[in-house]
Design a protein around this motif. Structure first.
Motif, PDB file in Angstrom:
ATOM      1  N   TYR A   9       0.834  -1.203   0.000  1.00  0.00           N
ATOM      2  CA  TYR A   9       0.000   0.000   0.000  1.00  0.00           C
ATOM      3  C   TYR A   9       0.865   1.248   0.000  1.00  0.00           C
ATOM      4  O   TYR A   9       2.005   1.245   0.452  1.00  0.00           O
ATOM      5  CB  TYR A   9      -0.965   0.008   1.185  1.00  0.00           C
ATOM      6  CG  TYR A   9      -0.330  -0.114   2.548  1.00  0.00           C
ATOM      7  CD1 TYR A   9       0.074   1.009   3.258  1.00  0.00           C
ATOM      8  CD2 TYR A   9      -0.146  -1.356   3.132  1.00  0.00           C
ATOM      9  CE1 TYR A   9       0.649   0.900   4.512  1.00  0.00           C
ATOM     10  CE2 TYR A   9       0.420  -1.480   4.383  1.00  0.00           C
ATOM     11  CZ  TYR A   9       0.818  -0.347   5.065  1.00  0.00           C
ATOM     12  OH  TYR A   9       1.386  -0.452   6.302  1.00  0.00           O
ATOM     13  N   ASP A  10       0.288   2.313  -0.536  1.00  0.00           N
ATOM     14  CA  ASP A  10       0.895   3.636  -0.552  1.00  0.00           C
ATOM     15  C   ASP A  10      -0.213   4.588  -0.125  1.00  0.00           C
ATOM     16  O   ASP A  10      -1.118   4.891  -0.912  1.00  0.00           O
ATOM     17  CB  ASP A  10       1.414   3.966  -1.951  1.00  0.00           C
ATOM     18  CG  ASP A  10       2.148   5.297  -1.993  1.00  0.00           C
ATOM     19  OD1 ASP A  10       2.383   5.889  -0.918  1.00  0.00           O
ATOM     20  OD2 ASP A  10       2.479   5.745  -3.097  1.00  0.00           O
ATOM     21  N   ILE A  11      -0.173   4.986   1.126  1.00  0.00           N
ATOM     22  CA  ILE A  11      -1.251   5.788   1.709  1.00  0.00           C
ATOM     23  C   ILE A  11      -0.635   7.006   2.372  1.00  0.00           C
ATOM     24  O   ILE A  11       0.292   6.892   3.187  1.00  0.00           O
ATOM     25  CB  ILE A  11      -2.068   4.954   2.721  1.00  0.00           C
ATOM     26  CG1 ILE A  11      -2.730   3.784   1.975  1.00  0.00           C
ATOM     27  CG2 ILE A  11      -3.084   5.814   3.452  1.00  0.00           C
ATOM     28  CD1 ILE A  11      -3.460   2.812   2.847  1.00  0.00           C
ATOM     29  N   SER A  12      -1.154   8.177   2.051  1.00  0.00           N
ATOM     30  CA  SER A  12      -0.549   9.428   2.503  1.00  0.00           C
ATOM     31  C   SER A  12      -0.885   9.805   3.941  1.00  0.00           C
ATOM     32  O   SER A  12      -0.044  10.328   4.659  1.00  0.00           O
ATOM     33  CB  SER A  12      -0.952  10.569   1.561  1.00  0.00           C
ATOM     34  OG  SER A  12      -2.361  10.681   1.510  1.00  0.00           O
ATOM     35  N   ARG A  17      -3.201   5.040   7.066  1.00  0.00           N
ATOM     36  CA  ARG A  17      -2.084   4.095   6.904  1.00  0.00           C
ATOM     37  C   ARG A  17      -1.994   3.175   8.124  1.00  0.00           C
ATOM     38  O   ARG A  17      -1.805   1.962   7.989  1.00  0.00           O
ATOM     39  CB  ARG A  17      -0.783   4.868   6.696  1.00  0.00           C
ATOM     40  CG  ARG A  17       0.376   4.002   6.287  1.00  0.00           C
ATOM     41  CD  ARG A  17       1.615   4.797   5.880  1.00  0.00           C
ATOM     42  NE  ARG A  17       1.979   5.835   6.817  1.00  0.00           N
ATOM     43  CZ  ARG A  17       1.857   7.139   6.603  1.00  0.00           C
ATOM     44  NH1 ARG A  17       1.364   7.586   5.457  1.00  0.00           N
ATOM     45  NH2 ARG A  17       2.215   8.022   7.506  1.00  0.00           N
ATOM     46  N   ASN A  18      -2.161   3.719   9.328  1.00  0.00           N
ATOM     47  CA  ASN A  18      -2.122   2.903  10.541  1.00  0.00           C
ATOM     48  C   ASN A  18      -3.284   1.915  10.588  1.00  0.00           C
ATOM     49  O   ASN A  18      -3.102   0.760  10.991  1.00  0.00           O
ATOM     50  CB  ASN A  18      -2.130   3.792  11.789  1.00  0.00           C
ATOM     51  CG  ASN A  18      -0.840   4.560  11.952  1.00  0.00           C
ATOM     52  OD1 ASN A  18       0.204   4.157  11.444  1.00  0.00           O
ATOM     53  ND2 ASN A  18      -0.903   5.678  12.647  1.00  0.00           N
ATOM     54  N   ARG A  19      -4.459   2.353  10.181  1.00  0.00           N
ATOM     55  CA  ARG A  19      -5.617   1.444  10.146  1.00  0.00           C
ATOM     56  C   ARG A  19      -5.389   0.321   9.137  1.00  0.00           C
ATOM     57  O   ARG A  19      -5.743  -0.830   9.385  1.00  0.00           O
ATOM     58  CB  ARG A  19      -6.898   2.222   9.811  1.00  0.00           C
ATOM     59  CG  ARG A  19      -7.377   3.081  10.985  1.00  0.00           C
ATOM     60  CD  ARG A  19      -8.652   3.814  10.675  1.00  0.00           C
ATOM     61  NE  ARG A  19      -9.728   2.894  10.361  1.00  0.00           N
ATOM     62  CZ  ARG A  19     -10.729   3.166   9.539  1.00  0.00           C
ATOM     63  NH1 ARG A  19     -10.811   4.341   8.943  1.00  0.00           N
ATOM     64  NH2 ARG A  19     -11.667   2.276   9.310  1.00  0.00           N
ATOM     65  N   VAL A  23      -5.318  -3.749   9.943  1.00  0.00           N
ATOM     66  CA  VAL A  23      -6.129  -4.752   9.240  1.00  0.00           C
ATOM     67  C   VAL A  23      -5.225  -5.858   8.719  1.00  0.00           C
ATOM     68  O   VAL A  23      -5.488  -7.048   8.923  1.00  0.00           O
ATOM     69  CB  VAL A  23      -6.925  -4.112   8.080  1.00  0.00           C
ATOM     70  CG1 VAL A  23      -7.511  -5.185   7.160  1.00  0.00           C
ATOM     71  CG2 VAL A  23      -8.028  -3.199   8.609  1.00  0.00           C
ATOM     72  N   LEU A  24      -4.140  -5.486   8.068  1.00  0.00           N
ATOM     73  CA  LEU A  24      -3.258  -6.475   7.455  1.00  0.00           C
ATOM     74  C   LEU A  24      -2.533  -7.322   8.493  1.00  0.00           C
ATOM     75  O   LEU A  24      -2.276  -8.510   8.255  1.00  0.00           O
ATOM     76  CB  LEU A  24      -2.269  -5.785   6.519  1.00  0.00           C
ATOM     77  CG  LEU A  24      -2.925  -5.199   5.266  1.00  0.00           C
ATOM     78  CD1 LEU A  24      -1.943  -4.311   4.514  1.00  0.00           C
ATOM     79  CD2 LEU A  24      -3.471  -6.298   4.376  1.00  0.00           C
ATOM     80  N   GLU A  25      -2.221  -6.761   9.657  1.00  0.00           N
ATOM     81  CA  GLU A  25      -1.587  -7.535  10.722  1.00  0.00           C
ATOM     82  C   GLU A  25      -2.491  -8.678  11.195  1.00  0.00           C
ATOM     83  O   GLU A  25      -2.001  -9.687  11.692  1.00  0.00           O
ATOM     84  CB  GLU A  25      -1.228  -6.635  11.904  1.00  0.00           C
ATOM     85  CG  GLU A  25      -0.021  -5.765  11.634  1.00  0.00           C
ATOM     86  CD  GLU A  25       0.202  -4.695  12.695  1.00  0.00           C
ATOM     87  OE1 GLU A  25      -0.637  -4.559  13.620  1.00  0.00           O
ATOM     88  OE2 GLU A  25       1.204  -3.983  12.586  1.00  0.00           O
TER      89      GLU A  25
END
Length: 96
Positions: A9-12, A17-19, A23-25
């Protein structure tokens, strides 16, 4: 059915980005700052992961990419440098 995925992901925005990483963790292992190796063991897990990622408030220019990997692809993964935290890691010796 096991399916292996690379999710990048590339989130500004920090909050989003933390959320995203939280989710992915819940589904995989972080292998780089914004890259996860995800191993799904049930078909419904892919649906759930995609549903949770769609709920994030992505801004213009943000992206999340999911790349499916076949079993042969995961066996062929090469890593240089740090070698911990790999979801696709297969032990060289299995004790039964």
């Amino acid at each position: 059915m096991i399916s292996n995925w690379i999710v990048a992901y590339d989130i500004s925005e920090d909050r989003v980005r933390n959320r995203t990483s939280k989710v992915l963790e819940g589904f995989g292992v972080r292998v780089q700052a914004s890259v996860f190796e995800v191993v799904l063991t049930r078909e419904k897990e892919l649906d759930e992961l995609q549903r949770l990622l769609r709920q994030l408030e992505l801004q213009d220019g943000d992206s999340i990419r999911m790349y499916p990997l076949c079993a042969a692809c995961t066996e062929g993964v090469k890593e240089l440098g740090r070698t911990d935290n790999r979801a696709f890691w297969v032990p060289s010796v299995i004790v039964i």
